[in-house]
Design a protein around this motif. Structure first.
Motif, PDB file in Angstrom:
ATOM      1  N   LYS A 249      -3.606  -0.070  13.889  1.00 57.98           N
ATOM      2  CA  LYS A 249      -2.096   0.881  14.197  1.00 57.98           C
ATOM      3  C   LYS A 249      -1.648   1.378  12.827  1.00 57.98           C
ATOM      4  CE  LYS A 249       2.684  -0.274  14.491  1.00 57.98           C
ATOM      5  NZ  LYS A 249       3.587  -1.397  14.766  1.00 57.98           N
TER       6      LYS A 249
ATOM      7  N   ARG B  89      -1.032   9.569   9.568  1.00 54.57           N
ATOM      8  CA  ARG B  89       0.134  10.641   9.812  1.00 54.57           C
ATOM      9  C   ARG B  89       0.927  10.880   8.565  1.00 54.57           C
ATOM     10  NH1 ARG B  89       2.261   8.162  15.503  1.00 54.57           N
ATOM     11  NH2 ARG B  89       0.269   7.909  16.270  1.00 54.57           N
TER      12      ARG B  89
ATOM     13  N   TYR C 198      -0.913   5.171  11.801  1.00 52.43           N
ATOM     14  CA  TYR C 198       0.205   5.513  11.206  1.00 52.43           C
ATOM     15  C   TYR C 198       0.123   6.288   9.898  1.00 52.43           C
ATOM     16  CZ  TYR C 198       3.417   3.559  15.065  1.00 52.43           C
ATOM     17  OH  TYR C 198       3.963   3.138  16.184  1.00 52.43           O
TER      18      TYR C 198
ATOM     19  N   PHE D 164      -5.905  -4.903  15.979  1.00 51.89           N
ATOM     20  CA  PHE D 164      -4.899  -4.016  16.504  1.00 51.89           C
ATOM     21  C   PHE D 164      -4.031  -3.413  15.037  1.00 51.89           C
ATOM     22  CE2 PHE D 164      -1.283  -2.139  18.420  1.00 51.89           C
ATOM     23  CZ  PHE D 164      -1.838  -1.458  19.596  1.00 51.89           C
TER      24      PHE D 164
ATOM     25  N   GLY E  54       5.567  -4.671  11.026  1.00 51.93           N
ATOM     26  CA  GLY E  54       5.422  -3.926  12.300  1.00 51.93           C
ATOM     27  C   GLY E  54       6.468  -3.395  13.110  1.00 51.93           C
ATOM     28  N   VAL E  55       7.385  -3.345  12.658  1.00 51.24           N
ATOM     29  CA  VAL E  55       8.418  -2.640  13.160  1.00 51.24           C
ATOM     30  C   VAL E  55       8.645  -1.169  13.204  1.00 51.24           C
ATOM     31  CG1 VAL E  55       9.579  -4.807  13.663  1.00 51.24           C
ATOM     32  CG2 VAL E  55      10.308  -3.182  11.718  1.00 51.24           C
ATOM     33  N   GLY E  56       8.291  -0.746  11.656  1.00 57.63           N
ATOM     34  CA  GLY E  56       8.443   0.722  11.614  1.00 57.63           C
ATOM     35  C   GLY E  56       7.165   1.312  11.473  1.00 57.63           C
ATOM     36  N   ILE E  57       7.128   2.362  10.374  1.00 54.20           N
ATOM     37  CA  ILE E  57       5.683   2.887  10.040  1.00 54.20           C
ATOM     38  C   ILE E  57       4.846   2.208   9.329  1.00 54.20           C
ATOM     39  CG2 ILE E  57       6.848   5.067  10.868  1.00 54.20           C
ATOM     40  CD1 ILE E  57       6.801   5.844   7.870  1.00 54.20           C
TER      41      ILE E  57
ATOM     42  N   ARG F  44      -5.683   5.898  21.737  1.00 54.47           N
ATOM     43  CA  ARG F  44      -4.428   5.678  22.722  1.00 54.47           C
ATOM     44  C   ARG F  44      -3.387   5.895  21.851  1.00 54.47           C
ATOM     45  NH1 ARG F  44      -5.728   3.873  27.751  1.00 54.47           N
ATOM     46  NH2 ARG F  44      -7.920   3.305  28.245  1.00 54.47           N
ATOM     47  N   LEU F  45      -3.371   5.354  20.556  1.00 52.83           N
ATOM     48  CA  LEU F  45      -2.161   5.458  19.861  1.00 52.83           C
ATOM     49  C   LEU F  45      -1.553   6.761  19.468  1.00 52.83           C
ATOM     50  CD1 LEU F  45      -2.837   2.332  17.347  1.00 52.83           C
ATOM     51  CD2 LEU F  45      -1.039   2.442  18.873  1.00 52.83           C
TER      52      LEU F  45
ATOM     53  N   ASN G 213      -8.509   2.096  20.744  1.00 47.75           N
ATOM     54  CA  ASN G 213      -6.880   1.858  20.560  1.00 47.75           C
ATOM     55  C   ASN G 213      -6.499   2.859  19.784  1.00 47.75           C
ATOM     56  OD1 ASN G 213      -6.916  -0.441  22.159  1.00 47.75           O
ATOM     57  ND2 ASN G 213      -7.451  -1.804  20.548  1.00 47.75           N
TER      58      ASN G 213
END
Lengths: 634, 634
Positions: free
Chosen positions: B492, B499, B496, B488, B473-476, B603-604, B600
């Motif tokens: 996410k 992308r 991510y 959630f 959960g700290v990076g991509i 929004r992300l 969500n």
């Protein structure tokens, strides 16, 4: 060793008790160290509305996994707490020798709470720790205290981070110093430390850090030194250091002069980095293991009219700007002496210079008289006044007792006429970069979570050395157009660079070494990080770290009641056309444009475009669910 | 060579004219190549509301700076256009040998507009280009056309990207094939190519690309092969390829069965990757210069009851799922024969399998009869029906003329009862991954700019191989909890990974080689990119590229009138509890939760949380000011 984990020393000063925490590696991966780790403990440890000078404030000293690696720039540490000056959460970075020594002493952070019943200092060595009586040190200047601690502990190589008498007396911009001339300068954390009756933290150790890839660390250490070979930009930087800003800011008409009313110093040939280097300096100082050695050391034997002790270091650019040009002072001896007062008693020269410039304008406008000022005739340009007012403020004597509150609070005492020309945001003085000439500074001064700061984003022109026409606007760097006013590109540059700078400060490395435009790039820093930790770290994660820290701070501040209403520049910037000469003569910051770009900045960050507060989704994206929950309890 | 620039061939088919564009390097830095570059030209070249099958549609074939580097995975190309199936902008990726050969022929993109007055093919070789008559090729199957072109141009090593008779006849899910068994499968771009009277693009060349750092490219080529050593996961992957998904999706109860009503195939021991590999395959095929060689080749000599030409390749996982289990068919000969019909006539097997499953349910429910279907008794499980319906559809004969429209349009013709169980989003069939078992797929099927796609995000579970508890959960990357429903973290992960997958597709490399969980990481890809281009590229810029492409597509779609109202799953997913066995027995996708997470997701991405459309600030952040302006003109 693969991976990273450190030891955090928790000290309850009220009880004199200790606890050693060893967080899991995942904690380090998320909060890393330095400023971000410090901000984490401050937020977690404080309730809304806590008194920054009460025992409940949490004061954190922190480094990161790379600090202590023998590579230029890996020698800094962050101090974090709730700031008595701004009322926000904040961090203040410092270089020198203390951070690496904390590593060698066995810890990567110290979290201090409570208030010692009597003056103490903390002594940490090779994994051991104890509080020692500091009653005999209280009231002494920093040089005396450093000497005394080294002597009583019997080791000349002990590194001492300490407050001065100003911190003891609660000067709201008191700072923390190590080696007498390196500073965690801003946010008034010296006053926080003083409020806890903690005079110093002395560290010493021989515990060598282990690295995931020691060969690469060694190779980078070699390469790093080679990169700082004395040619090109870094030849100049080694010789002139931060003071090169004098010429740069003069060229764009953005050198704060006469309490922010002018952007060019009239006697500009007198106050230059060259005059300083040639006539007043004697070599350069350095931080630990750094080949750049950019620090300003004044020569020994300056005696007339004001004798100066060279061990307290010399003025950096910010001091030249705020104590020199912004007070219209060109007397080098006076600037150097005022700087020495600040060093010896440990206060931030940006704030002190800002207060003095403000007092001078009050004096010239008749709001303050010589009588109010203990006989000091505080005209702009008076070196004598600069020195006298500095001494009063750092000692908190006479009118200095009020100057110790900082410009904003002093202005409030003096009334609306004075408040009109107080140049502060969130109660904190501006660093010496004119928003009228650097749009990015105007924006960051307004929106930065811990108030105006010149190293919380890159500067308008800086980034030109990083990207070029090929990669303009496609990555995290941004080339900005050749214009003064904030535009979208500058706003994006401000938002993005605030993130990478926040990450740099969380890794506790030097922006003069690692930066988009610096001798080592951010990609080089990622290489150091991976060699030290063995993580598969990338610049993408680095950027998210920066965003995490900024959002954590904004969430804390939102809980305190802060919002866009505090993200404003003072009237002088919007309303008073710049006087004197220079390319920005007659200019003001366009308020409507500023507000538009501020909204763009909020939107770029995914925040509420009206309040500027972080949204639930943004906080959860960054793993800060807990901060969102905390925000709801304000 | 330092830096990168390529040549783009513009072809106006109406006039038979050419133009060679050499964009500045900054253009490549922003739009890179492959899918992003293709999308750029489509958006720039089209007006709102353009007919996807009209001459105005813009059809782009594109590779990137790394395609043709002799490294596993660097062999793909993207086709982009406005899709006749979805009405959105889109891209479709394909592997094989054509992309690298386009590079050796001297170009990195072909932008086709207009409509040729008669059938033609485009011949590009060593920087030369011409349109050649294809009247004699029209109506022929793909194998015949490839043979004929190679023969008439006198070079057996010519690579031919072509449509089949299905594309000529406007089957809305007609695709583009090269080497007869590699496909740009989805979005119906075969129909677009057919509408332009363009049968094929033949390429051949000996122009070797220059690289900024040729030594590193060579070293990576060696290392890459070493990494694909036949052990561990990639031993299995080499043997079983994409069909490993059969076991994986069976384990989680997410293998589409009986037109999306079940998540486990009842005769599960019959349709497995092992049966296929052991009994029906004869080695594996490969793309250019790839050590993985994961393609499914069926053995020669399959004759009874349906003879199969092995040169058309064998079913991949998606075909097994959509033509096999989703039609309840376990007859391998039938599945392989249906796959051959699709290859020979060049249609997407996902769409065709989806249509047939839908027709079978219509037949079982009495909405369609054998008479409607030209005598075919289209019961679930009938291999005979599968083969017969495939032939009808690809030839657009009889009821196949209606099947050629795809499930959504066919359902509309059949009325509300049939529409109720049509499993499509934006008029496009689902790939063979059950949203009831993979929450990330449910979300991406709904929100992806070019409709349901299984390679536009990572899958629940996939990412487990990438991050771990330390960097969760700290990076991509994101580790997702062991639960079915979207939460959630999964949302996410979807945002991510959409992308980085969009960036992978813009660099035109293979996700089975470069991915968060693959044998080469995204960081490895960045290394390849830098060696090829000499850019100082980072994963941070890579992520922004992905975001740029997604936003560009969403902006195009918004101009067409698309918004959140089209980002919905069909009723079957929300309302029909899964039948049969398996861990998801009885389950549906929770609609309220889906809608919450969709918000969500918006929004992300920094989009309007209600409409799902990009905001001005987000588009400007990504350098897409022009797309914002275009959006306003809808």
């Amino acid at each position: 060793m693969k991976g990273y984990s450190g030891k955090i020393l928790h000290v309850d000063l009220s009880r004199g008790s200790f606890q050693v925490e060893q967080p899991p590696e995942s904690f380090y991966r998320q909060y890393v160290g330095g400023a971000c780790l410090g901000n984490y403990y401050v937020f977690k440890g404080l309730k809304a509305g806590a008194d920054p000078l009460g025992p409940e404030n949490v004061l954190v000293f922190a480094i990161s996994a790379v600090v202590g690696a023998p590579i230029s720039g890996n020698a800094r540490h962050a101090v974090s707490a709730k700031s008595p000056l701004t009322g926000t959460i904040g961090s203040s970075e410092g270089g020198g020798f203390w951070g690496p020594e904390l590593r060698f002493a066995g810890f990567d952070a110290i979290v201090l709470t409570g208030k010692s019943p009597k003056p103490v200092y903390l002594w940490i060595h090779d994994g051991e720790f104890q509080l020692k009586d500091a009653s005999h040190l209280w009231g002494k200047v920093t040089g005396e205290v450093q000497d005394a601690i080294r002597q009583e502990l019997g080791d000349e190589r002990i590194r001492v981070a300490q407050i001065g008498p100003a911190g003891e007396k609660g000067v709201l911009y008191a700072n923390i110093t190590n080696e007498l001339k390196h500073f965690n300068g801003r946010c008034g954390f010296g006053a926080v430390m003083g409020s806890k009756n903690l005079r110093a933290i002395a560290v010493r150790g021989k515990m060598k850090p282990e690295y995931a890839d020691p060969d690469t660390i060694k190779e980078l250490a070699r390469k790093g030194a080679a990169k700082v070979a004395p040619d090109g930009f870094y030849k100049d930087f080694k010789r002139l250091g931060t003071t090169m800003n004098v010429s740069w800011n003069t060229a764009i008409g953005g050198l704060p002069t006469r309490n922010w009313t002018m952007g060019i110093f009239p006697e500009k040939e007198k106050v230059t980095e060259f005059v300083y280097a040639d006539q007043w300096m004697d070599g350069t100082g350095t931080c630990w293991a750094c080949a750049q050695a950019c620090k300003r050391d004044v020569k020994a034997g300056i005696t007339s009219p004001w004798p100066v002790e060279a061990r307290y270091g010399g003025p950096e650019y910010e001091t030249m700007g705020m104590m020199g040009t912004n007070c219209l002072v060109s007397d080098w001896n006076a600037i150097i002496k005022a700087n020495e007062w600040a060093s010896k008693y440990a206060v931030d020269t940006i704030a002190l210079g800002g207060v003095i410039g403000f007092v001078m304008e009050c004096y010239e406008k008749g709001i303050l008289t010589a009588k109010d000022l203990g006989g000091v005739k505080a005209s702009f340009g008076s070196g004598e006044a600069l020195v006298a007012l500095s001494e009063m403020a750092v000692k908190r004597e006479g009118f200095g007792d009020k100057m110790a509150l900082g410009t904003a609070r002093l202005a409030k005492l003096l009334g609306p006429q004075a408040e009109r020309f107080a140049v502060t945001v969130k109660g904190k003085e501006f660093p010496a970069h004119m928003p009228t000439a650097k749009g990015s500074m105007g924006l960051i001064y307004a929106v930065n979570p811990f108030g105006p700061d010149h190293v919380s984003t890159t500067h308008d022109g800086d980034i030109a050395a990083g990207p070029n026409e090929v990669n303009k606007g496609v990555g995290i760097y941004e080339t900005v157009p050749d214009q003064w006013e904030l535009d979208f590109a500058k706003t994006k540059m401000t938002a993005y660079s605030q993130r990478y700078v926040s990450a740099i400060d969380s890794w506790s490395v030097c922006q003069f070494t690692f930066h988009a435009w610096s001798i080592c790039s951010l990609e080089d820093l990622v290489t150091v990080i991976n060699a030290a930790t063995g993580w598969q770290y990338t610049l993408a994660e680095f950027m998210l770290l920066g965003e995490r820290r900024i959002n954590l701070m904004r969430a804390f501040n939102a809980r305190e009641g802060f919002s866009s209403k505090e993200d404003v520049l003072p009237p002088r910037l919007f309303e008073d056309p710049l006087q004197g000469e220079g390319p920005r003569k007659g200019a003001v910051v366009d308020k409507a444009n500023f507000l538009k770009q501020r909204e763009n900045y909020y939107r770029l960050n995914g925040w509420d475009p009206v309040t500027g507060n972080p949204t639930e989704v943004k906080l959860r994206e960054l793993g800060l669910d807990w901060a969102w929950e905390a925000m709801q309890k304000k």
